[in-house]
Write a protein that holds these residues in place. Structure first.
Motif, PDB file in Angstrom:
ATOM      1  N   ALA A 159      -5.004   4.211   4.268  1.00  0.00           N
ATOM      2  CA  ALA A 159      -4.753   3.565   2.827  1.00  0.00           C
ATOM      3  C   ALA A 159      -5.296   2.050   3.367  1.00  0.00           C
ATOM      4  O   ALA A 159      -6.042   1.229   2.583  1.00  0.00           O
ATOM      5  N   THR A 186      -5.938   6.450  -4.279  1.00  0.00           N
ATOM      6  CA  THR A 186      -5.171   7.214  -3.407  1.00  0.00           C
ATOM      7  C   THR A 186      -4.236   7.931  -4.009  1.00  0.00           C
ATOM      8  O   THR A 186      -3.373   9.143  -3.175  1.00  0.00           O
ATOM      9  N   VAL A 204      -6.650   0.105  -4.510  1.00  0.00           N
ATOM     10  CA  VAL A 204      -6.523   1.220  -3.197  1.00  0.00           C
ATOM     11  C   VAL A 204      -5.468   2.282  -3.939  1.00  0.00           C
ATOM     12  O   VAL A 204      -5.554   3.562  -3.767  1.00  0.00           O
ATOM     13  N   ASN A 205      -4.265   1.785  -4.419  1.00  0.00           N
ATOM     14  CA  ASN A 205      -3.260   2.587  -4.727  1.00  0.00           C
ATOM     15  C   ASN A 205      -3.504   3.457  -5.860  1.00  0.00           C
ATOM     16  O   ASN A 205      -3.157   4.799  -5.854  1.00  0.00           O
ATOM     17  N   THR A 226      -1.607   8.893   5.949  1.00  0.00           N
ATOM     18  CA  THR A 226      -1.893   8.110   4.932  1.00  0.00           C
ATOM     19  C   THR A 226      -1.899   6.628   4.836  1.00  0.00           C
ATOM     20  O   THR A 226      -2.781   6.092   3.997  1.00  0.00           O
ATOM     21  N   SER A 275      -8.468  -0.385   2.425  1.00  0.00           N
ATOM     22  CA  SER A 275      -8.130  -1.426   1.552  1.00  0.00           C
ATOM     23  C   SER A 275      -9.040  -2.901   1.910  1.00  0.00           C
ATOM     24  O   SER A 275      -8.964  -3.835   1.751  1.00  0.00           O
ATOM     25  N   HIS A 299       1.871   5.053   0.636  1.00  0.00           N
ATOM     26  CA  HIS A 299       1.595   5.925   1.746  1.00  0.00           C
ATOM     27  C   HIS A 299       2.797   6.837   1.834  1.00  0.00           C
ATOM     28  O   HIS A 299       4.021   6.676   1.257  1.00  0.00           O
ATOM     29  N   LEU A 335       0.830  -1.202   0.006  1.00  0.00           N
ATOM     30  CA  LEU A 335       0.104   0.020  -0.075  1.00  0.00           C
ATOM     31  C   LEU A 335       0.778   1.110   0.060  1.00  0.00           C
ATOM     32  O   LEU A 335       1.769   1.438   0.654  1.00  0.00           O
TER      33      LEU A 335
END
Length: 214
Positions: free
Chosen positions: A39, A55, A51-52, A35, A43, A30, A28
């Motif tokens: 994240a 975000t 998610v990536n 963050t 998830s 961040h 993930l």
């Protein structure tokens, strides 16, 4: 569920994991503790890749609780609407931001109890943050770890808490910090649910799984 492996076997397994990937990382993306927390919360029932993708732009403009709160629930939804359960997650993230500002001065707390008291944050999310940001050897048990722990006998248990405790109790302390990352990556890319890649597995000879693939 396989029987609990012997200590010497577990030590050999993690010695091999370490030799293969000395510093495993979470996937993930961040930029700070906040963050990372967001994240991981996003998830749940979603992929890290998904998610990536959502975000990257979000964290460029909202990397603190104050900025995220200013974005508002609808503004946040515009960034995360490709993620499952996005409306409920957006509501929780905005509430989480308000609580971080009100109770912790905008900082992410470093205790499991404080983290779990935040909206939308469960034990697994709290453990990921404790491990990845605060470098505490917390074990975040997801579906991959639950499967690998039970299939291999590294950490058998009938629920996630039992598997978490088995990891803490049975894996040598020098491997505890990265244990959950090794197990997640192994479950995600090798010891997969439907068709494990046993032929490419570095612990094949140590694993008691009865239905190994060729």
């Amino acid at each position: 569920m396989a029987a609990q492996l012997r200590y010497a076997t577990i030590r050999e397994i993690f010695t091999r994991f370490h030799a293969s990937e000395p510093e495993p990382k979470g996937e993930l993306e961040h930029v700070n503790a906040f963050t990372l927390l967001v994240a991981v919360a996003l998830s749940a029932q979603a992929t890290d890749v998904g998610v990536n993708k959502a975000t990257r732009r979000l964290f460029q403009i909202a990397d603190t609780p104050e900025k995220m709160l200013a974005l508002g629930e609808e503004g946040l939804i515009e960034h995360i609407k490709t993620i499952g359960l996005y409306r409920n997650k957006a509501k929780n993230v905005i509430k989480l931001c308000a609580k971080l500002i009100e109770e912790y001065g905008g900082q992410v707390p470093s205790s499991r109890a404080a983290l779990q008291a935040l909206p939308g944050v469960g034990r697994k999310t709290a453990n990921v943050v404790l491990n990845m940001w605060f470098h505490y050897p917390a074990q975040a048990v997801d579906t991959h770890i639950f499967r690998v722990g039970n299939r291999t006998g590294i950490a058998p248990g009938r629920d996630v808490i039992a598997v978490e405790r088995a990891i803490e109790d049975n894996i040598p302390v020098e491997f505890q910090q990265h244990a959950h990352h090794w197990l997640i990556l192994h479950g995600r890319y090798v010891c997969k649910a439907r068709k494990p890649a046993c032929g490419a597995c570095i612990i094949n000879d140590l694993c008691p799984f009865e239905d190994k693939t060729a």
